[in-house]
Write a protein that holds these residues in place. Structure first.
Motif, PDB file in Angstrom:
ATOM      1  N   LEU A  79      75.163 -68.274-102.687  1.00 24.01           N
ATOM      2  CA  LEU A  79      76.729 -68.247-101.975  1.00 24.01           C
ATOM      3  C   LEU A  79      77.064 -69.862-101.857  1.00 24.01           C
ATOM      4  CD1 LEU A  79      76.160 -65.449 -99.731  1.00 24.01           C
ATOM      5  CD2 LEU A  79      77.395 -65.409-101.700  1.00 24.01           C
ATOM      6  N   HIS A  80      77.985 -70.086-102.732  1.00 27.81           N
ATOM      7  CA  HIS A  80      78.582 -71.577-102.701  1.00 27.81           C
ATOM      8  C   HIS A  80      79.757 -71.633-103.319  1.00 27.81           C
ATOM      9  CE1 HIS A  80      76.603 -71.937-106.435  1.00 27.81           C
ATOM     10  NE2 HIS A  80      75.526 -71.787-106.050  1.00 27.81           N
ATOM     11  N   GLU A  81      80.388 -72.878-103.212  1.00 28.02           N
ATOM     12  CA  GLU A  81      81.743 -72.821-103.912  1.00 28.02           C
ATOM     13  C   GLU A  81      82.082 -72.850-105.353  1.00 28.02           C
ATOM     14  OE1 GLU A  81      84.590 -76.775-104.227  1.00 28.02           O
ATOM     15  OE2 GLU A  81      84.558 -76.245-102.021  1.00 28.02           O
ATOM     16  N   PRO A  82      81.225 -73.505-106.072  1.00 30.76           N
ATOM     17  CA  PRO A  82      81.316 -73.243-107.363  1.00 30.76           C
ATOM     18  C   PRO A  82      81.023 -71.968-108.047  1.00 30.76           C
ATOM     19  CG  PRO A  82      79.286 -74.514-107.019  1.00 30.76           C
ATOM     20  CD  PRO A  82      80.234 -74.495-105.697  1.00 30.76           C
ATOM     21  N   ALA A  83      79.883 -71.145-107.257  1.00 28.48           N
ATOM     22  CA  ALA A  83      79.796 -69.687-107.642  1.00 28.48           C
ATOM     23  C   ALA A  83      80.968 -68.869-107.499  1.00 28.48           C
ATOM     24  CB  ALA A  83      78.582 -69.220-106.900  1.00 28.48           C
ATOM     25  N   VAL A  84      81.565 -69.056-106.381  1.00 30.41           N
ATOM     26  CA  VAL A  84      82.609 -68.376-105.822  1.00 30.41           C
ATOM     27  C   VAL A  84      83.821 -68.666-106.825  1.00 30.41           C
ATOM     28  CG1 VAL A  84      84.581 -67.975-104.218  1.00 30.41           C
ATOM     29  CG2 VAL A  84      82.268 -68.142-103.386  1.00 30.41           C
ATOM     30  N   LEU A  85      84.318 -69.881-106.911  1.00 32.27           N
ATOM     31  CA  LEU A  85      85.137 -70.062-107.725  1.00 32.27           C
ATOM     32  C   LEU A  85      84.883 -69.516-109.237  1.00 32.27           C
ATOM     33  CD1 LEU A  85      87.695 -71.985-108.017  1.00 32.27           C
ATOM     34  CD2 LEU A  85      86.578 -73.915-109.007  1.00 32.27           C
ATOM     35  N   HIS A  86      83.856 -69.668-109.831  1.00 33.71           N
ATOM     36  CA  HIS A  86      83.540 -69.231-111.230  1.00 33.71           C
ATOM     37  C   HIS A  86      83.744 -67.565-111.079  1.00 33.71           C
ATOM     38  CE1 HIS A  86      81.861 -68.936-115.256  1.00 33.71           C
ATOM     39  NE2 HIS A  86      80.604 -68.245-114.502  1.00 33.71           N
ATOM     40  N   ASN A  87      83.083 -66.977-110.184  1.00 35.44           N
ATOM     41  CA  ASN A  87      83.212 -65.615-110.272  1.00 35.44           C
ATOM     42  C   ASN A  87      84.689 -65.220-110.097  1.00 35.44           C
ATOM     43  OD1 ASN A  87      81.338 -63.009-109.681  1.00 35.44           O
ATOM     44  ND2 ASN A  87      82.972 -62.711-108.288  1.00 35.44           N
TER      45      ASN A  87
ATOM     46  N   SER B 255      77.862 -65.942 -94.629  1.00 34.09           N
ATOM     47  CA  SER B 255      77.156 -64.911 -95.286  1.00 34.09           C
ATOM     48  C   SER B 255      75.827 -65.539 -95.745  1.00 34.09           C
ATOM     49  CB  SER B 255      77.981 -64.248 -96.488  1.00 34.09           C
ATOM     50  OG  SER B 255      79.206 -63.564 -95.913  1.00 34.09           O
ATOM     51  N   ALA B 256      76.043 -66.894 -96.395  1.00 32.53           N
ATOM     52  CA  ALA B 256      74.890 -67.551 -96.908  1.00 32.53           C
ATOM     53  C   ALA B 256      73.867 -68.053 -95.861  1.00 32.53           C
ATOM     54  CB  ALA B 256      75.665 -68.854 -97.540  1.00 32.53           C
ATOM     55  N   ALA B 257      74.346 -67.931 -94.637  1.00 38.61           N
ATOM     56  CA  ALA B 257      73.364 -68.506 -93.437  1.00 38.61           C
ATOM     57  C   ALA B 257      72.683 -67.283 -93.197  1.00 38.61           C
ATOM     58  CB  ALA B 257      74.253 -68.960 -92.367  1.00 38.61           C
ATOM     59  N   GLY B 258      72.750 -66.110 -93.570  1.00 39.45           N
ATOM     60  CA  GLY B 258      72.170 -65.060 -93.047  1.00 39.45           C
ATOM     61  C   GLY B 258      71.102 -64.390 -94.325  1.00 39.45           C
ATOM     62  N   PHE B 259      71.279 -63.070 -94.381  1.00 39.20           N
ATOM     63  CA  PHE B 259      70.662 -62.334 -95.482  1.00 39.20           C
ATOM     64  C   PHE B 259      71.991 -61.687 -96.485  1.00 39.20           C
ATOM     65  CE2 PHE B 259      67.604 -62.789 -92.238  1.00 39.20           C
ATOM     66  CZ  PHE B 259      66.461 -63.057 -92.928  1.00 39.20           C
ATOM     67  N   PRO B 260      72.440 -62.428 -97.231  1.00 44.37           N
ATOM     68  CA  PRO B 260      73.649 -61.744 -97.918  1.00 44.37           C
ATOM     69  C   PRO B 260      73.289 -60.729 -98.794  1.00 44.37           C
ATOM     70  CG  PRO B 260      72.999 -64.008 -98.945  1.00 44.37           C
ATOM     71  CD  PRO B 260      72.421 -63.628 -97.713  1.00 44.37           C
ATOM     72  N   SER B 261      72.164 -60.526 -99.453  1.00 46.75           N
ATOM     73  CA  SER B 261      71.675 -59.641-100.395  1.00 46.75           C
ATOM     74  C   SER B 261      70.691 -58.654 -99.923  1.00 46.75           C
ATOM     75  CB  SER B 261      71.001 -60.232-101.712  1.00 46.75           C
ATOM     76  OG  SER B 261      71.597 -61.241-102.302  1.00 46.75           O
ATOM     77  N   ARG B 262      71.327 -57.454-100.202  1.00 53.42           N
ATOM     78  CA  ARG B 262      70.685 -56.160 -99.530  1.00 53.42           C
ATOM     79  C   ARG B 262      70.555 -55.051-100.570  1.00 53.42           C
ATOM     80  NH1 ARG B 262      75.233 -56.121 -94.761  1.00 53.42           N
ATOM     81  NH2 ARG B 262      74.926 -58.526 -94.416  1.00 53.42           N
ATOM     82  N   TRP B 263      69.107 -54.602-100.457  1.00 54.79           N
ATOM     83  CA  TRP B 263      68.786 -53.469-101.331  1.00 54.79           C
ATOM     84  C   TRP B 263      68.105 -52.348-100.555  1.00 54.79           C
ATOM     85  CZ3 TRP B 263      68.837 -53.588-106.937  1.00 54.79           C
ATOM     86  CH2 TRP B 263      69.260 -55.201-107.507  1.00 54.79           C
ATOM     87  N   THR B 264      68.428 -51.271-101.041  1.00 50.77           N
ATOM     88  CA  THR B 264      67.518 -49.935-100.416  1.00 50.77           C
ATOM     89  C   THR B 264      66.451 -50.328-101.104  1.00 50.77           C
ATOM     90  OG1 THR B 264      68.375 -48.473-102.065  1.00 50.77           O
ATOM     91  CG2 THR B 264      69.652 -48.810-100.126  1.00 50.77           C
ATOM     92  N   TYR B 265      65.273 -49.424-100.686  1.00 48.51           N
ATOM     93  CA  TYR B 265      63.988 -49.490-101.197  1.00 48.51           C
ATOM     94  C   TYR B 265      63.903 -48.466-102.563  1.00 48.51           C
ATOM     95  CZ  TYR B 265      62.371 -51.131 -96.500  1.00 48.51           C
ATOM     96  OH  TYR B 265      61.823 -51.672 -95.395  1.00 48.51           O
ATOM     97  N   GLN B 266      64.674 -47.682-102.710  1.00 49.84           N
ATOM     98  CA  GLN B 266      64.603 -46.857-103.842  1.00 49.84           C
ATOM     99  C   GLN B 266      65.510 -47.714-104.938  1.00 49.84           C
ATOM    100  OE1 GLN B 266      63.531 -43.900-104.652  1.00 49.84           O
ATOM    101  NE2 GLN B 266      64.122 -44.489-106.781  1.00 49.84           N
ATOM    102  N   GLU B 267      66.411 -48.641-104.781  1.00 49.56           N
ATOM    103  CA  GLU B 267      67.097 -49.322-105.512  1.00 49.56           C
ATOM    104  C   GLU B 267      66.440 -50.471-105.974  1.00 49.56           C
ATOM    105  OE1 GLU B 267      71.825 -48.600-103.980  1.00 49.56           O
ATOM    106  OE2 GLU B 267      70.561 -50.388-103.205  1.00 49.56           O
ATOM    107  N   PHE B 268      65.764 -50.974-105.048  1.00 51.26           N
ATOM    108  CA  PHE B 268      64.801 -52.239-105.312  1.00 51.26           C
ATOM    109  C   PHE B 268      63.533 -51.594-106.045  1.00 51.26           C
ATOM    110  CE2 PHE B 268      61.007 -54.829-104.597  1.00 51.26           C
ATOM    111  CZ  PHE B 268      61.337 -56.301-104.750  1.00 51.26           C
ATOM    112  N   PHE B 269      63.113 -50.506-105.951  1.00 53.37           N
ATOM    113  CA  PHE B 269      62.013 -49.972-106.803  1.00 53.37           C
ATOM    114  C   PHE B 269      62.465 -49.726-108.081  1.00 53.37           C
ATOM    115  CE2 PHE B 269      59.674 -46.436-108.588  1.00 53.37           C
ATOM    116  CZ  PHE B 269      58.367 -46.872-108.028  1.00 53.37           C
ATOM    117  N   SER B 270      63.537 -49.099-108.380  1.00 56.16           N
ATOM    118  CA  SER B 270      64.095 -48.817-109.626  1.00 56.16           C
ATOM    119  C   SER B 270      64.528 -50.219-110.374  1.00 56.16           C
ATOM    120  CB  SER B 270      65.384 -47.764-109.471  1.00 56.16           C
ATOM    121  OG  SER B 270      65.941 -47.641-110.747  1.00 56.16           O
ATOM    122  N   ARG B 271      64.912 -51.242-109.821  1.00 56.34           N
ATOM    123  CA  ARG B 271      65.390 -52.368-110.386  1.00 56.34           C
ATOM    124  C   ARG B 271      64.348 -53.192-110.933  1.00 56.34           C
ATOM    125  NH1 ARG B 271      69.347 -54.281-113.465  1.00 56.34           N
ATOM    126  NH2 ARG B 271      69.567 -56.632-113.508  1.00 56.34           N
ATOM    127  N   TYR B 272      63.181 -53.183-109.674  1.00 58.52           N
ATOM    128  CA  TYR B 272      61.873 -54.137-110.425  1.00 58.52           C
ATOM    129  C   TYR B 272      60.416 -53.408-110.464  1.00 58.52           C
ATOM    130  CZ  TYR B 272      65.248 -57.493-108.472  1.00 58.52           C
ATOM    131  OH  TYR B 272      66.550 -58.277-108.306  1.00 58.52           O
TER     132      TYR B 272
END
Length: 1814
Positions: free
Chosen positions: A72-80, A630-647
């Motif tokens: 989460l930073h300026e270039p990522a936001v601008l590019h997105n 948002s970047a100072a905290g925990f911006p990314s959030r996954w449920t346990y089921q989603e994390f398990f399915s993804r990874y």
């Protein structure tokens, strides 16, 4: 693979690069490679040593929520934002709680009603970002939390704030509706054109920039429907009225008026072009491209009208605006250094004064002077030109501000409502800021506290600022090169403010005397604007050139003194501060929702992104600050089921535990060593910035290694497969080569052997040919010789045979002649002998005949003898016939043979003669032979010559034929080509015609469906209005206090319930209230039907009257002929009667003459002036005469009334019997009696004439008595009255006599017919049964014949009809007789068979004791034959008072579940129809109508009460259709009776045509069907998205991506979520319920088709609005889900119902997600494949396509443009989403029932014991 980073760039702000060398601690630079392939060295900051920002993985690029990014930073936001805006054409993006909106400068199809419906009711994170999602969230929180909401739309000028606010208000107006009929939502939207016209202007950055702050509160009631609105305005930029910068404009309304100056109603404003006025030409840009100011004025005026500002007020406002323009053109000149002057008769000032209604002298005086007040005196001070100009401009701004506030106030009055406001949603559109290096004070927000410096200057004020804030406030700075400016560090950026003219601008005063002049105006509207103006006006003006924005918000208290009023002189800064304080208080009291608008470029180019401008605005509007938080905290959030399915790929098999939470913890501890990088929650795992990117890198590496292994294995398999294929090919080549060589050897050997065989057979052929020639010659010689010998022998045999035949016939003739002679002699002898014996026998018989005993002996065996003799006679006759036939054949043969012999003899004689002649000719023939031989030789020579010539000719002909053949071949080729071309053209024409016919058929079908859909939509609207009407009635009833003696009926009852009461408890006093309800009712089905039926009855009555008139005329002609004959018979009596009447009339005339003479004498004898006065003799005589006449008239009137009553009663009796013989007389009598009013008229005339006798003239002429001849008129009136009465009496007497005579004749005929019938009955009873039938038949024929003869005598036409009727009846009787005969014969045969069987059974029991021909007398046991108790007619009888109980038990209180399970389908419909049949059977019109009305209203009531219950709606849809089918099946119409049994045809309705009610019931069925679809949609709607899109039917195929702050539904199935199985189960439940209820199969197909359309449309719409669902794996999931739906259709045998075709758009969208999307061939394939998708849908899917894994690729912009180019010529609607509310037009195909009505049994559970079966 090296890391990718962002490095700063001067042009693009940030540029992407990739490391080419690993970074080590201490390195001062990085080796990078840019995306264009160039290599650079990036120097690190030696102080901070900060490394460049890392790039996010590609799968995270383009996310809906910026907080979902791992880095989460300026270039990522601008590019997105750039990727979403440029590549995906998406203008909305979430940034936590903020919605970022980028202005596309292009109209996008994403704001329609279909998009609004798609976002309605959805969670904010479930759909793609949109302004509608923010509006829905605000609306939902208002309803859920019971708290007011605010949507704050901010951004710089041109970023699209006004449009965003407008769309938010449109969303509220659409989804909530209005609680009243005042169309509040339309008024709220209509306020936009008005506010844009008076508050928006063109700036350098925006063509429609809002120059004021606007806060609209949209009010809602307790049901969250819009009830009104209120608008608050802030910080109006008044300075724009008098000054505009370059390339800018004044407010739009001025240019609209100037552009419309040519209109007749605006001529009085004296306007012209905008370039002619100072206030509109300063910006030198009076025209906006693409905007028609004339049309915009029409829009503004329409909006004024809609909001209740009438035409007169509008013209008044236009006068004020025109006056402001003229005021700006008033030129003020210098009079001297300290004073100014306005030239006399200035036309602009004169126009201003005329428009505002003030005097020219006052206005010119106070524009150049001002009044100064001291404690003791008042001075008038002249103003210099500059101050006078400022004062003029201040007045113009002040007038405009007043008008602006007045318009806002009246708009609010139009938007206000009397309904209590429960809550509101505010929409704040605050005008934009500018990102510039320096600005004026009026862009300072917020500003410092105003300073009271009455004698200060700008320099001293600047120094005071430096001394106060420079060292104490870090946000305040001083420029290096200026002492009259200061810099303030805003949240957005630093802004430099200039202090030049600050104090004067801050005061901005308006001359008080100018205000007084305005208040003294004769123009009412202007006076109304300045009505509450304070004595010392507030300083609300500004000097030109400023950018200040002010709003007059505080009104003074008039009761205060002038000293205290000075405290209310607020500066511009104070007004700014107060406005902002009020606004912040309002916002703090609500829940805010933020929309940040971004301007992508300064050139208004569509979808053009300038990174510099975007970064400036992102920094200014706080988006980047939100990202940093948002970047100072925990911006990314996954449920346990989603994390398990993804990874799951990063785990080993041993790491997978049953507990998913523990598994995730163990894996994370191994993968991420630093535990501060993540935290475990109750249901989710929280990651710090960058950790998701790290996990994605590990996952990508693992997958890449797996891919390499898979590639290695596949390449090995492919190489081995290629080697094996080559080896097999080499072996095959060898095999084929060797085979070829072997075949060559065999071929040589075969040829050698064949040559030998050919030689052998050739030699054999030569020898055989020679032998056969010799053999043929020998055989020819033998043949000739044998033939000659055979002919000689034949001639000899022939002559011998003929001689024998002649001898045979001669001998036969001689024998027959001798035989015949002998036969005649023998017969003659036999006859003589037999005659002698017969005579002897006759004598003996005569003697024996005389004895009786002999006679008895002879009778013994006589019958046997007769039979024997008869048999002998028959045998002799047969023998005689055989002999005769033989004799005839012999004679025929003999005759033929004789003729043949004679012919043969003649021929032989001729042959003999010919032989003699031939012998003589032999010599001549030999000579002739020689001559012929000579000629033959000559002919041979000639032949040779001719053959030579012929050969030459043949060669030439062959050559010519060859040429002709060639030409013919060419012609044939051309012909074939032409034929082929013609056939092709014909085929093309045929195909074209077929296509045209098909297209026309489809178009007609589409038109029919559109008409049906339009009609059914009208029914829906009608039902909606009815429900709304009922709701309003209920609300009114609940709000009003019940009055005594008045009870309100149920709102669902129709008008028929007011005519026919359901129960006796309904009081008569209720009829008035019900009638009042019926008057207020907009649409009444029963009333419409009654009017239609009444119209039809009137037309039929008219036609029947016309026919009756024609019949009467014909009868009159016949009656006249009969009258002539009858009058001749009764002439004598009539002559006597007429003579008596004549005598009576003559005596009456004599009396009248005598009276007239007396009056004349009286008048002549009293010719004095007062002769005609009251009391005079003449007056008395006239009075006596008049009284006598009146008495006579009264007597005549009584006689007429008595005769009329008798005539009417007799006429009714005759009409009942239908035996009137002379109807024309009655008609004439009635018509004459109707003229009885003439008697009253005559009486009134006599009265008036009598009253006029008082002024009689003394003239003796009785024709001119009293100057007008009144007495003569009296006399004539009496005579006419007598004649009229006499003629009426005669006519009545004749008609009465004729009637009596006819009645007597009819009575006599009836008596005779009765006697005759009794005699026939007695005779028939004496006859046997067989003869009785024939006698009755003969009697019937005789009766019909007599009737026919009677009819023929009266009417030939009727006689023909009667004859046809008689014939038909005779045919029917004959058919009945034949049927009875056949039945009798059949019964007799059956009786014989039964008798035989009984005989056989009896014979078997007696064991041969009786002979076969004898019968055994045994008692026969009776056969038990079942008998029906009663022959029911399929009707149910009920009493009138039980009707309410019937509909209550059968409709209102019936539970569908029990009926569907235990009873036959459609039982209520059958019962209701059987009740209707009985009402029709008894011919009770009122009962039929009340029953049908009760049924319809009760069904409507139950649907309104339980319309959300699918079983109830399905049950009554089935029963309504069945009731409709019954009305058709038993209507008596042949089209509906084809499939009926004879018994069912007997049950047809007999008295009433219910076609009109069939239409009403069909409309009711359509409404129930639409309710059923709505009910199903409400049930299926929550399941569709979850089951079709989000649920992973195929586990492991699709992966999930990290989510941001906004909650997004996971594709992993949790407990309680819907799956595809849920949808299939629900569909099965719908289908089974409809089948149990007996719904028609065709109707079930239509319902299923609608269900699948809803599923496909909702799924596709969500797919088009959710970027996270557009991936390859999701396409596979969708196709699998669709295949499951198709399998369900196959199981239910519904594949042909059209449901599968409704899923075609969804199928093609899923295929589009899976196909290749790179080359032009792929584009062509996509265009041909996606024919069911629109161009916008295809482009939308391609724009939304998002790779889920690293190995998928995004769709390039060039490929999307190629698709758009190929699809450019498609003719289609630009609609993006499918219409989920669309309902296919429903049809109800006729489906007759085979169930017999008489067999239906009513169960006791229905509580219908009051019904009686008939």
């Amino acid at each position: 693979m090296f890391a990718r980073v962002w490095i700063p760039d001067a042009e693009e702000v940030w540029k992407s690069a990739e490391l080419t060398k690993d970074y080590k601690n201490g390195d001062s630079s990085l080796q990078l490679t840019l995306e264009d392939g160039s290599s650079i060295e990036h120097k690190l900051d030696p102080k901070t040593k900060n490394l460049p920002y890392l790039r996010n993985p590609d799968i995270l690029v383009g996310e809906n929520d910026l907080t979902a990014l791992s880095y989460l930073h300026e270039p990522a936001v601008l590019h997105n934002l750039k990727v979403r805006f440029i590549d995906s054409k998406l203008i909305y993006t979430y940034c936590g709680i903020v919605l970022v909106a980028i202005n596309p400068y292009e109209t996008l199809p994403i704001y329609g009603t279909d998009i609004i419906n798609a976002y309605s009711g959805q969670n904010m994170g479930d759909m793609d970002p949109h302004i509608f999602a923010v509006a829905e969230e605000a609306y939902k929180q208002m309803a859920r939390d019971e708290r007011n909401q605010s949507i704050i739309v901010s951004g710089e000028s041109g970023a699209g704030k006004t449009v965003s606010a407008k769309y938010a208000m449109r969303y509220f107006a659409t989804v909530s509706g209005s609680a009243s009929e005042a169309n509040v939502e339309e008024k709220v939207l209509a306020s936009n054109p008005i506010m844009e016209a008076i508050g928006n202007a063109k700036t350098t950055r925006n063509d429609n920039s809002s120059r004021f702050g606007k806060y609209i509160e949209i009010g809602f009631d307790n049901r969250y429907r819009i009830i009104g609105a209120n608008m608050r305005t802030y910080l109006l930029e008044k300075s724009r009225v008098v000054f505009q910068a370059d390339e800018e404009r004044n407010y739009h309304i001025f240019y609209q008026l100037c552009a419309s100056a040519h209109l007749p109603e605006l001529k009085a404003l004296k306007l012209s072009s905008a370039n002619d006025f100072l206030y509109t030409r300063q910006g030198r840009s009076p025209v906006i491209d693409g905007v028609d100011d004339t049309k915009e004025l029409c829009t503004t005026r329409n909006a004024f009208t809609l909001l209740g500002i009438n035409e007169s007020y509008q013209m008044g406002l236009f006068q004020v605006l025109a006056a402001i323009l003229h005021l700006g053109n008033v030129e003020i000149k210098d009079k001297d250094a300290d004073s100014s002057i306005i030239a006399p008769n200035n036309r602009h000032l004169m126009a201003f004064c005329d428009l505002v209604g003030v005097t020219y002298q006052d206005m010119s005086q106070w524009l150049c002077h001002r009044k100064l007040k001291t404690a003791m005196e008042t001075y008038i001070k002249p103003l210099p030109r500059l101050q006078a100009t400022n004062a003029r401009d201040a007045l113009a701004k002040h007038i405009y501000a007043k008008m602006f506030n007045w318009i806002v106030e009246h708009v609010n009055k139009a938007l206000i409502t009397s309904i209590k406001q429960h809550s509101f949603i505010g929409v704040l559109d605050i005008y934009g800021y500018g990102l510039v290096s320096f600005d004026h004070f009026f862009q300072l927000m917020p500003c410092p506290s105003p300073l009271q410096m009455p004698k200060g200057s700008d320099d001293s004020w600047a120094q005071k600022l430096y001394n106060t804030h420079l060292k104490t406030c870090s946000l305040f700075e001083k420029p290096r090169m200026s002492n009259r400016a200061f810099i303030i560090q805003h949240f957005a950026d630093k802004v430099e403010y200039q202090c030049d003219g600050f104090l004067e601008k801050n005061k901005d005063t308006v001359n008080e005397e100018q205000i007084n002049v305005m208040k003294a105006s004769k123009f009412d509207l202007l006076v109304e604007l300045f009505l509450d103006e304070e004595k010392a006006t507030s300083p609300v003006g500004q000097a030109p050139g400023t950018g200040g924005r002010t709003r007059l918000s505080v009104k003074p208290d008039k009761s205060r003194t002038s000293a205290t009023s000075k405290e209310h002189k607020k500066t511009v800064g104070c007004q700014f501060r107060n406005s902002l304080q009020i606004l912040m208080e309002t916002l703090n009291a609500t829940t805010p929702h933020y929309v940040r608008c971004i301007k992508p470029n300064d050139f208004k180019q569509p979808f053009s992104f300038d990174p510099k401008r975007a970064v400036q605005q992102l920094r200014a509007c706080g988006v980047l600050e939100t990202i940093r938080i948002s970047a100072a905290g925990f911006p990314s959030r996954w449920t346990y089921q989603e994390f398990f399915s993804r990874y799951r790929v990063l785990m080993k098999q041993k790491d997978v535990l049953p507990d998913k939470k523990m598994t995730c913890k163990n894996v994370l501890e191994k993968l991420v060593q630093d535990q501060d990088k993540y935290q475990f929650g109750k249901t989710k795992i929280f990651f710090r910035a960058g950790q998701v990117a790290y996990l994605e890198k590990l996952r990508a590496d693992k997958l890449r290694a797996a891919c390499i292994r898979i590639q290695k294995t596949i390449r090995c398999w492919l190489a081995r497969k290629k080697y094996l294929r080559k080896r097999s090919a080499a072996i095959t080549i060898q095999r084929f080569t060797r085979g070829y060589q072997a075949r060559c050897l065999v071929k040589f050997m075969r040829r050698t052997r064949a040559a030998t065989v050919i030689q052998k057979f050739q030699r054999m052929y030569v020898e055989r040919k020679r032998y056969r020639q010799k053999q043929a010659a020998a055989l020819a010689m033998q043949t000739i010789l044998r033939a000659y010998m055979a002919r000689q022998k034949y001639q000899a045999l022939l002559r011998e045979h003929k001689a024998l035949i002649i001898q045979k016939y001669v001998r036969g003739w001689l024998a027959r002649r001798w035989y015949k002679r002998c036969l005649r002699a023998i017969v003659y002898l036999q006859c003589c002998l037999r005659r002698m014996r017969a005579k002897r026998e006759l004598k003996k018989l005569k003697i024996e005949a005389r004895s009786v005993e002999h006679f008895k002996k002879l009778n013994i065996g006589m019958e046997n003898k007769i039979m024997q003799l008869q048999r002998k006679i028959d045998e002799q006759n047969k023998e005689n016939r055989v002999i005769s036939e033989k004799l005839i054949s012999l004679e025929t043969t003999h005759t033929a043979e004789s003729e043949r012999m004679r012919g043969e003899l003649s021929r032989l004689r001729g042959a003999e003669e010919e032989a003699r002649n031939n012998a003589n000719r032999v010599t001549s023939m030999l000579e002739e032979l020689e001559r012929l031989r000579r000629e033959l030789s000559i002919a041979q020579q000639e032949k040779k010559t001719i053959e030579d010539w012929a050969q030459t000719y043949r060669d030439e002909m062959e050559q010519m034929v060859a040429e002709l053949k060639d030409q013919n071949g060419l012609l044939k080729t051309e012909k074939n080509d032409l034929n082929r071309l013609i056939q092709e053209q014909s085929q093309q024409m045929t195909e074209k015609m077929a296509r045209a016919i098909t297209e026309q058929t489809q178009q007609l079908q589409m038109d029919l469906n559109e008409e049906r859909s339009h009609y059914q939509n009208l029914l829906t609207e009608h039902r909606r209005l009815e429900d709304k009407y009922d709701d309003l009635k209920e609300e009114m009833a609940s709000s009003n206090v019940a009055k005594p003696g008045h009870r309100r009926t149920d709102s669902t009852h129709s008008s028929n319930e007011s005519e026919y009461t359901y129960n006796s408890e309904f009081a008569e006093s209720e009829e008035g209230s019900r009638a009042a309800e019926d008057v207020t009712r907009g649409i009444d089905t029963s009333l419409t039907l009654k009017l239609q039926k009444r119209l039809t009855e009137l037309e039929q009555e008219k036609q029947s009257l016309r026919n009756e008139l024609e019949n009467k005329e014909e009868q009159f002609q016949r009656a006249r002929a009969r009258d002539d004959a009858e009058h001749k018979k009764a002439r004598g009596a009539e002559l006597e009667y007429e003579s008596l009447k004549r005598q009576e009339l003559e005596s009456e005339n004599k009396k009248l003459k005598h009276d007239l003479a007396e009056m004349r004498q009286s008048l002549l004898g009293n010719a004095a002036a007062g002769a005609g006065a009251p009391g005079s003799p003449a007056y008395k005589v006239l009075l006596d005469q008049l009284n006598a006449s009146c008495e006579e008239l009264e007597v005549r009137k009584e006689e007429v009334l008595i005769l009329r009553s008798q005539l009417v009663s007799q006429k009714e009796a005759m009409q009942h019997k239908e035996t009137m013989t002379e109807p024309s007389h009655y008609v004439e009598d009635v018509s004459k009696l109707k003229d009885s009013d003439e008697l009253n008229a005559s009486f009134s005339v006599l009265s008036s004439e009598f009253n006029s006798l008082s002024v009689l003239s003394p003239t003796p002429d009785f024709h001119k008595l009293n100057e007008d001849g009144e007495l003569w008129l009296v006399y004539q009136g009496l005579k006419e009255t007598n004649r009229l009465l006499e003629s009426q009496m005669q006519t009545q007497r004749r008609s009465y006599d004729n009637e009596m005579e006819a009645l007597r004749g009819e009575l006599q005929n009836v008596k005779e017919e009765n006697n005759r019938q009794q005699q026939l009955l007695a005779q028939n009873l004496q006859l046997p049964p067989e003869a009785r039938i024939e006698a009755s038949l003969q009697h019937e024929i005789t009766r019909l014949t007599n009737e026919n003869l009677e009819i023929m005598a009266d009417d030939p036409t009727a006689s023909r009809e009667a004859r046809v009727t008689i014939l038909r009846r005779m045919v029917d009787l004959m058919e009945q007789l034949e049927k009875q005969d056949r039945t009798i014969r059949k019964l007799k045969k059956q009786l014989k068979v039964y008798s035989k069987r009984i005989g056989e059974m009896g014979a078997g029991q007696t064991e041969g004791q009786t002979s076969p021909g004898q019968m055994v007398d045994e008692p026969i046991r009776p056969v038990n034959i079942p008998r029906r108790e009663k022959d029911f007619q399929g009707m149910l009888e009920y009493k009138k008072e039980d009707e309410l109980k019937l509909v209550k038990n059968l409709i209102l209180e019936l539970k569908p579940r029990g009926v569907a399970v235990n009873l036959i389908p459609g039982l209520p419909a059958y019962i209701l129809f059987m009740c209707l049949r009985h009402a029709d059977y008894v011919n009770d019109d009122q009962k039929v109508r009340t029953l049908l009305t009760s049924i319809i209203n009760s069904i409507k009531k139950i649907l309104k009460k339980r319309g959300d219950d699918f079983e109830t709606v399905s049950f009554w849809l089935s029963n309504t259709c069945r009731f409709l089918h019954c009305l058709k099946q038993y209507s008596g119409d042949e089209a509906f009776m084809k499939h009926n049994t004879s018994r069912q045809n007997e049950h047809s309705l007999s008295n009433f045509d219910l076609a009109e009610y069939r239409q009403v019931i069909s409309d009711l069925a359509i409404q129930i069907y639409q309710q059923l679809i709505k009910c199903m949609e409400n049930i299926l709607q929550p399941m569709i998205v979850s089951g079709m899109l989000e649920h992973e039917t195929i586990q492991g195929v699709s992966g999930v991506k990290p989510t941001g702050l906004r909650k997004r539904t996971s594709s992993i199935a949790d407990e309680g979520t819907y799956t595809l199985d849920s949808i299939l189960r629900q569909l099965g439940s719908f289908h089974s319920t409809m089948c149990q209820h007996g719904t028609d199969p065709e109707l079930i197909k239509q319902v299923v088709k609608q269900q699948f359309y809803i599923i496909g449309a909702v799924t596709l719409n969500n797919l088009l609005l959710r970027k996270d669902m557009c991936s390859w794996s999701k396409g596979m999931q969708i196709r699998y889900n669709v295949s499951q739906l198709e399998e369900w259709l196959r199981d239910k045998s519904l594949m042909l119902c059209g449901a599968k075709e409704t899923l075609e758009p969804l199928i093609q969208a899923a295929q589009l997600l899976q196909v290749k999307k790179k080359t032009d061939e792929d584009a062509e394939a996509i265009c041909s494949m996606c024919h069911a998708l629109t161009t916008s849908q295809i482009v939308k899917v391609l724009n939304l396509y998002t790779p889920v894994n690293e190995f998928e690729e995004r769709v390039s912009v060039a490929f999307i443009r190629t698709i758009q180019t190929r699809l450019r010529d498609r003719c289609e609607t630009p609609q993006l989403l499918m219409d989920t509310k669309m309902i296919y037009p429903v049809t109800f195909p006729f489906n007759p029932s085979s169930l017999a009505l008489e067999t239906i049994q009513i169960p006791s559970s229905l509580n219908l014991g009051f019904l009686t079966r008939v």
